[in-house]
Design an enzyme around this catalytic site. Structure first.
Site, PDB file in Angstrom:
ATOM      1  N   CYS A   2     -18.532   6.730   1.859  1.00  0.00           N
ATOM      2  CA  CYS A   2     -17.829   5.840   0.938  1.00  0.00           C
ATOM      3  C   CYS A   2     -18.266   4.295   1.176  1.00  0.00           C
ATOM      4  CB  CYS A   2     -16.330   6.020   1.804  1.00  0.00           C
ATOM      5  SG  CYS A   2     -16.037   7.695   2.422  1.00  0.00           S
ATOM      6  N   ARG A  27     -22.709   4.659  -4.924  1.00  0.00           N
ATOM      7  CA  ARG A  27     -22.687   5.734  -3.603  1.00  0.00           C
ATOM      8  C   ARG A  27     -21.952   7.097  -3.998  1.00  0.00           C
ATOM      9  NH1 ARG A  27     -23.635   2.512   1.009  1.00  0.00           N
ATOM     10  NH2 ARG A  27     -22.148   3.816   2.413  1.00  0.00           N
ATOM     11  N   TRP A  83     -15.272   9.379  -0.608  1.00  0.00           N
ATOM     12  CA  TRP A  83     -15.653  10.405  -0.859  1.00  0.00           C
ATOM     13  C   TRP A  83     -15.395  11.297  -0.104  1.00  0.00           C
ATOM     14  CZ3 TRP A  83     -20.116  11.807  -4.474  1.00  0.00           C
ATOM     15  CH2 TRP A  83     -20.692  12.913  -4.157  1.00  0.00           C
ATOM     16  N   ASN A 109     -15.426   4.551   6.923  1.00  0.00           N
ATOM     17  CA  ASN A 109     -16.373   5.279   6.673  1.00  0.00           C
ATOM     18  C   ASN A 109     -16.965   6.241   7.640  1.00  0.00           C
ATOM     19  OD1 ASN A 109     -16.363   4.115   4.012  1.00  0.00           O
ATOM     20  ND2 ASN A 109     -18.472   2.856   4.288  1.00  0.00           N
ATOM     21  N   GLY A 110     -17.144   7.560   7.353  1.00  0.00           N
ATOM     22  CA  GLY A 110     -17.979   8.507   8.233  1.00  0.00           C
ATOM     23  C   GLY A 110     -16.783   9.381   8.744  1.00  0.00           C
ATOM     24  N   GLU A 491     -40.991  23.745  -1.082  1.00  0.00           N
ATOM     25  CA  GLU A 491     -40.493  22.580  -1.390  1.00  0.00           C
ATOM     26  C   GLU A 491     -41.330  21.516  -1.520  1.00  0.00           C
ATOM     27  OE1 GLU A 491     -37.678  21.677  -2.637  1.00  0.00           O
ATOM     28  OE2 GLU A 491     -37.378  19.589  -2.039  1.00  0.00           O
ATOM     29  N   LYS A 495     -41.720  19.125  -4.995  1.00  0.00           N
ATOM     30  CA  LYS A 495     -41.571  17.722  -5.059  1.00  0.00           C
ATOM     31  C   LYS A 495     -42.920  17.050  -5.684  1.00  0.00           C
ATOM     32  CE  LYS A 495     -38.229  17.367  -4.488  1.00  0.00           C
ATOM     33  NZ  LYS A 495     -36.915  17.962  -4.060  1.00  0.00           N
ATOM     34  N   GLU A 498     -42.945  17.827  -9.524  1.00  0.00           N
ATOM     35  CA  GLU A 498     -42.010  17.446 -10.211  1.00  0.00           C
ATOM     36  C   GLU A 498     -41.961  15.610 -10.423  1.00  0.00           C
ATOM     37  OE1 GLU A 498     -38.568  17.699  -7.633  1.00  0.00           O
ATOM     38  OE2 GLU A 498     -37.006  17.284  -9.220  1.00  0.00           O
ATOM     39  N   HIS A 514     -56.221  36.917  -0.949  1.00  0.00           N
ATOM     40  CA  HIS A 514     -56.154  37.841  -2.057  1.00  0.00           C
ATOM     41  C   HIS A 514     -56.173  37.106  -3.144  1.00  0.00           C
ATOM     42  CE1 HIS A 514     -55.129  40.636   1.040  1.00  0.00           C
ATOM     43  NE2 HIS A 514     -54.211  39.817   1.530  1.00  0.00           N
ATOM     44  N   LYS A 613     -30.738  15.454 -13.616  1.00  0.00           N
ATOM     45  CA  LYS A 613     -30.249  15.865 -12.423  1.00  0.00           C
ATOM     46  C   LYS A 613     -29.452  17.019 -12.228  1.00  0.00           C
ATOM     47  CE  LYS A 613     -29.458  14.396  -7.914  1.00  0.00           C
ATOM     48  NZ  LYS A 613     -30.685  14.672  -7.012  1.00  0.00           N
TER      49      LYS A 613
HETATM   50  C1  F6R Z   1     -35.894  19.336  -7.470  1.00  0.00           C
HETATM   51  C2  F6R Z   1     -34.225  19.545  -7.890  1.00  0.00           C
HETATM   52  C3  F6R Z   1     -33.917  20.695  -8.584  1.00  0.00           C
HETATM   53  C4  F6R Z   1     -32.490  21.114  -8.010  1.00  0.00           C
HETATM   54  C5  F6R Z   1     -32.064  22.426  -8.790  1.00  0.00           C
HETATM   55  C6  F6R Z   1     -30.850  22.936  -8.450  1.00  0.00           C
HETATM   56  O1  F6R Z   1     -35.904  18.106  -6.725  1.00  0.00           O
HETATM   57  O2  F6R Z   1     -33.574  18.583  -7.660  1.00  0.00           O
HETATM   58  O3  F6R Z   1     -34.959  21.650  -8.226  1.00  0.00           O
HETATM   59  O4  F6R Z   1     -32.558  21.436  -6.668  1.00  0.00           O
HETATM   60  O5  F6R Z   1     -31.835  21.915 -10.373  1.00  0.00           O
HETATM   61  O6  F6R Z   1     -29.806  21.764  -8.489  1.00  0.00           O
HETATM   62  P1  F6R Z   1     -28.454  22.170  -7.824  1.00  0.00           P
HETATM   63  O7  F6R Z   1     -28.663  22.182  -6.405  1.00  0.00           O
HETATM   64  O8  F6R Z   1     -27.572  20.951  -8.238  1.00  0.00           O
HETATM   65  O9  F6R Z   1     -27.824  23.331  -8.253  1.00  0.00           O
END
Ligand code: F6R
Length: 618
Positions: A2, A27, A83, A109-110, A491, A495, A498, A514, A613
């Site tokens: 928050c 935030r 939040w 906050n927290g 993962e 990253k 991406e 293989h 996003k």
């Molecule tokens: C990678 C990334 C995406 C999300 C995916 C699912 O860094 O951000 O792979 O993880 O689009 O998104 P959510 O978690 O919002 O369903």
């Protein structure tokens, strides 16, 4: 996650406070409010939704003549963006909160971990509460301790609180004083000419002053128009120099980091702490009563199915090991975008977990809906209150990472992993397949994770940057690992591709022979997750296998694991923890590797090409 802004000085502060909140909007928040003190009386205005709603609510109050709010000349006040964590998104739960008489107002906050017991004690003393929040108890505690000295009352209240928080308090009898206290959540003072600010982050007052003073953990700070007094929680004076901030406003929003992604990587200790803290009320007990699943129901689950996309899918993969190991219930993983097309066998007796940080990913929502229609109990793990996933699920477990702006998920990933660890332990506890001693051990390790995540970031960052410098012009990155190391590799590779656009792949290390081993030559960096686990020896033979092809092996190992550093070309050590929790630490250097590689290539890490996003189309 928050936002707090407080002001005391010579200028009318209503609009200054709202302008400060605007600077904290990045935030994320779902409600907001402010309190102003004038003529010995404090008035509040709170509103659900964005700051436009708060402005409209302030205008309404002006019409109705709420005294302090109507006093445009009120020169002391507090404001907050919330939040939601404890309690729904409602006006009553928005901050500021006050005691019954409205003499003490606070913003916080927290999380206050021991809020339930404090609330019960205060109730027994006759206090009445008007919200569902943990924050409100702080106003009542301060009121209970107050005998004319606000700082002393805050200090006494602070001593009774457990958790992870920062708060600021105002009292109707003190028109020139705000008192703040900090335990883990940020608090910073801004000193102007005859005026002082107290906020959760510098952007809140950067337009007004560049002279700042950071407040440390376990400190109480009292501000007035002409000064700042900092003391320890025990009351010893602390001296602190003012510092001059040179950031521009954009840099300030990023907390001085050059990108949101780096800021969010550094927010991981906080995000994980917020996710786990109050769900571990006892040394040997996990409390997930918020799921409204009884122990009997938990015992009846025959199977768990996890559906998710991208990074959230990888969090699920980590969770599978923890749940199966601790709770002894089979876990199946499904990529949500594939799930419904194979007419899955799912129904009563199944617990289907949809993991989605945004709560809006179309494929994950579709998978959850299908499972629910067929009679499964659907649980959403999400970061966003009020998101579609929360409406499509029977139970919800929130991560508390705060808003993530960088497109690449970082703090939401580690918070999801932390949430699944909690869920795995809670299932094990409810199904009676883990003894209390083991739960206590794991809880102690879970509680240490925020600190260890912070240490990992600090200790590996420079070394990872050096590794990135050696490889950023490469044409391919390979990630290998086994068992719990494999989702970390998946993962890490995600990253990397991406945000750097460098082709990257992740493989179960035992599969190398293989086929994929044909890819390797002396130009290929191979990142190997070789943290402690029951399969470490096998991972080491895979390291030898790729090393023999001349590949440059960069290993992620548990500190003190010399056996790994002898086998690899470079080793990045992460702190020791229970081996099943190791992924949450091992992923940090991989986030940093992708980050530094992208920065060396001059790329925009916060907004990579072709990506949004939130993916709301199927
Ligand atoms: C990678 C990334 C995406 C999300 C995916 C699912 O860094 O951000 O792979 O993880 O689009 O998104 P959510 O978690 O919002 O369903």
């Amino acid at each position: 996650m928050c936002g707090i802004v407080g002001y005391v000085g010579g200028r009318p502060c209503r609009d200054l406070l709202i302008a400060g909140l605007e600077k904290l909007e990045y935030r994320g928040y779902d409600s907001a409010g402010l309190s102003l003190l004038a003529n010995g009386r404090i008035d509040s205005v709170r509103a659900v939704g964005n700051l436009a709603n708060l402005r409209a609510a302030v205008a309404d109050e002006l019409d109705e003549g709420a005294v302090a709010v109507a006093q445009t000349e009120a020169t002391i006040g507090l404001a907050h963006t919330r939040w939601a964590t404890h309690g729904r998104v409602t006006e009553e739960n928005a901050h500021p909160h006050s005691d019954e008489d409205g003499d003490v107002h606070i913003v916080l906050n927290g999380i206050i971990e021991n809020h339930s017991e404090l609330r019960a004690e205060l109730r027994a003393e006759g206090h009445k509460f008007s919200s569902e929040t943990d924050a409100e108890i702080v106003a009542h505690l301060i009121e209970g301790h107050y005998d004319g000295d606000l700082t002393a009352a805050v200090r006494a209240a602070f001593a009774e609180l457990r958790g992870h928080y920062a708060f600021v308090a105002m009292h109707a009898e003190h028109p020139e004083t705000l008192v703040g206290a900090r335990n883990e959540c940020p608090l910073v003072v801004g000193v102007g000419d005859g005026e002082t600010f107290l906020a959760s982050a510098i952007p809140a007052f950067l337009r007004e002053t560049r002279s700042v003073m950071g407040i440390e953990n376990d400190e109480i700070v009292t501000i007035s128009p002409g000064g700042v007094e900092v003391t320890s929680a025990a009351g010893e004076p602390r001296s602190r120099e003012l510092q001059q901030v040179t950031w521009d406003e954009e840099e300030a929003e990023r907390g001085g980091y050059s990108t949101f992604m780096m800021k969010e990587i550094h927010e991981q200790p906080d995000a994980v702490a917020e996710t786990i803290t109050d769900r571990l009320p006892e040394v040997d007990e996990v409390d997930l009563s918020e799921l409204s699943i009884s122990a009997e129901q938990a015992q009846r689950f025959r199977r768990i199915v996890i559906v998710a996309c991208g990074t959230s899918y990888h969090a699920g993969l980590v969770g599978r090991y923890a749940i199966e190991t601790w709770a002894r219930v089979p876990v199946e993983m499904d990529v949500a975008s594939e799930y419904r097309y194979r007419d899955p066998v799912v129904g009563p007796g199944d617990l289907v977990i949809g993991i989605t940080q945004s709560g809006e990913t179309a494929d994950t929502l579709a998978a959850m809906r299908l499972a629910r229609e067929r009679g499964a109990h659907v649980l959403a793990i999400t970061n966003v209150m009020g998101s579609q996933a929360t409406r499509d699920a029977d139970s919800v477990l929130f991560t508390r990472a705060g808003l993530e702006i960088g497109v690449a998920a970082t703090k939401t990933f580690t918070s999801q992993v932390a949430a699944i660890y909690l869920l795995g332990l809670w299932l094990a506890q409810s199904r009676g397949c883990i003894d209390r001693g083991r739960i206590a051990e794991l809880i102690a390790e879970l509680k240490a994770l925020p600190r260890k995540i912070g240490e990992t970031i600090e200790s590996t960052d420079a070394q990872v940057r050096a590794v990135a410098r050696g490889h950023y012009q490469g044409r391919f990155f390979l990630y290998i690992g086994r068992h719990i190391g494999l989702p970390v590799c998946l993962e890490g590779a995600l990253k990397m591709k991406e945000i750097t656009y460098i082709p990257s792949d992740a493989y179960a290390a035992g599969e190398m022979k293989h086929g994929p081993i044909a890819l390797l030559d002396e130009t290929t960096p191979v990142v190997c997750v070789a943290t402690d686990s029951p399969v470490l020896e096998k991972v080491l033979s895979n390291v030898a296998e790729v090393g023999a092809r001349g590949a440059d092996v960069i290993a992620i190992a548990t500190e003190g694991s010399e056996i790994v550093s002898e086998a690899a070309d470079q080793t990045l050590f992460v702190p020791r923890t229970d081996w099943i929790l190791q992924p949450i630490l091992a992923v940090i250097p991989l986030q940093l590797l992708a980050y530094h590689t992208a920065r060396l290539l001059g790329l925009n890490v916060d907004q990579p090409r072709n990506l949004a996003k939130t993916v709301t189309v199927e």
